[in-house]
Design a protein around this motif. Structure first.
Motif, short mmCIF file in Angstrom:
data_model
loop_
_atom_site.label_atom_id
_atom_site.label_comp_id
_atom_site.label_asym_id
_atom_site.label_seq_id
_atom_site.Cartn_x
_atom_site.Cartn_y
_atom_site.Cartn_z
N CYS A 15 -4.25 13.94 1.63
CA CYS A 15 -2.80 13.81 1.74
C CYS A 15 -2.47 12.32 1.81
O CYS A 15 -3.31 11.51 2.21
N ALA A 16 -1.28 11.99 1.42
CA ALA A 16 -0.86 10.60 1.37
C ALA A 16 0.62 10.52 1.73
O ALA A 16 1.38 11.44 1.43
N VAL A 17 0.98 9.42 2.34
CA VAL A 17 2.36 9.23 2.79
C VAL A 17 2.95 8.00 2.12
O VAL A 17 2.31 6.94 2.07
N THR A 18 4.16 8.15 1.62
CA THR A 18 4.87 7.04 1.02
C THR A 18 6.20 6.87 1.73
O THR A 18 6.92 7.86 1.94
N TRP B 87 -3.09 6.49 2.30
CA TRP B 87 -3.96 7.63 2.04
C TRP B 87 -4.64 8.12 3.31
O TRP B 87 -5.00 7.32 4.18
N GLY B 88 -4.86 9.43 3.36
CA GLY B 88 -5.72 9.97 4.39
C GLY B 88 -7.18 9.85 3.98
O GLY B 88 -7.48 9.37 2.89
N GLN B 89 -8.05 10.30 4.86
CA GLN B 89 -9.49 10.17 4.60
C GLN B 89 -10.03 11.30 3.73
O GLN B 89 -11.12 11.17 3.17
N GLY B 90 -9.29 12.38 3.63
CA GLY B 90 -9.73 13.48 2.79
C GLY B 90 -10.44 14.57 3.58
O GLY B 90 -11.03 14.32 4.63
N THR B 91 -10.35 15.78 3.07
CA THR B 91 -11.04 16.92 3.66
C THR B 91 -11.64 17.76 2.54
O THR B 91 -10.98 18.01 1.52
N GLN B 92 -12.87 18.18 2.73
CA GLN B 92 -13.59 18.90 1.68
C GLN B 92 -13.21 20.38 1.69
O GLN B 92 -13.22 21.03 2.75
N VAL B 93 -12.91 20.90 0.52
CA VAL B 93 -12.71 22.34 0.34
C VAL B 93 -13.73 22.80 -0.69
O VAL B 93 -13.78 22.29 -1.80
N VAL C 279 1.47 3.31 9.49
CA VAL C 279 1.56 4.69 9.04
C VAL C 279 0.17 5.25 8.81
O VAL C 279 -0.68 4.59 8.22
N GLN C 280 -0.04 6.46 9.28
CA GLN C 280 -1.32 7.13 9.08
C GLN C 280 -1.09 8.58 8.66
O GLN C 280 -0.09 9.20 9.05
N CYS D 92 -1.48 18.18 7.10
CA CYS D 92 -1.43 16.72 7.07
C CYS D 92 -0.53 16.27 8.22
O CYS D 92 0.65 16.62 8.26
N GLN D 93 -1.12 15.52 9.14
CA GLN D 93 -0.35 15.02 10.27
C GLN D 93 -0.01 13.56 10.00
O GLN D 93 -0.89 12.74 9.79
N VAL D 94 1.28 13.27 10.03
CA VAL D 94 1.76 11.92 9.77
C VAL D 94 2.13 11.26 11.09
O VAL D 94 2.75 11.89 11.96
N SER D 95 1.74 10.00 11.24
CA SER D 95 2.09 9.26 12.44
C SER D 95 2.44 7.82 12.07
O SER D 95 2.05 7.32 11.01
N GLY D 96 3.19 7.17 12.95
CA GLY D 96 3.51 5.77 12.76
C GLY D 96 4.60 5.48 11.74
O GLY D 96 4.87 4.33 11.43
#
Length: 134
Positions: free
Chosen positions: A96-99, A124-130, A2-3, A22-26
């Motif tokens: 973003c994070a996927v459970t 967890w995703g890698q994060g994006t700066q805002v 999962v990513q 947030c794009q979820v795959s796997g």
């Protein structure tokens, strides 16, 4: 595997809006929950909002309730965080994070706010700066 991959970060003026994706795959499970967090340097990671892919159950932290919304696009396996009325205090790295595995039914897990507890998150995703600045 999962990513989760975030996109949409950048520089925003105070009072402006921004949408993160947030794009979820796997994820082979039919039901998963995407949670959004943010972290300011030197501070703990803060849960913001979550949404269940299954029945659409959502939960918002008080800090963003009524100001931001989260939506899902099931055919695209994507989730968006729509942020409005941004202020410099919202400057952070957004994750973003996927459970996919839950200690209780996913809708209850999401609806109770447990989806905003970092210790209960799967991937967890890698994060994006805002950055909110004029």
């Amino acid at each position: 595997e999962v990513q989760a991959v975030e996109s949409g970060g950048g520089l925003v003026q105070p009072g402006g809006s921004r949408t993160l994706s947030c794009q979820v795959s796997g994820a082979s499970h039919p039901v998963w929950v995407v949670s959004w967090f943010r972290q300011i340097p030197g501070k703990e990671r803060e849960g913001i909002a979550c949404v269940s892919r299954g029945d659409g159950t959502k939960y918002y932290a008080d800090s963003v309730k009524g100001r931001w919304t989260v939506s899902r696009d099931n055919p695209k396996n994507a989730v968006e965080l729509h942020m409005t009325d941004l202020s410099p205090q919202d400057t952070a790295v957004y994750y973003c994070a996927v459970t996919t595995q839950f200690p209780s039914p996913p809708n209850l897990w999401s609806g109770s706010g447990r989806c905003l507890r970092p210790a209960e998150i799967g991937t967890w995703g890698q994060g994006t700066q805002v950055t909110v600045s004029s």
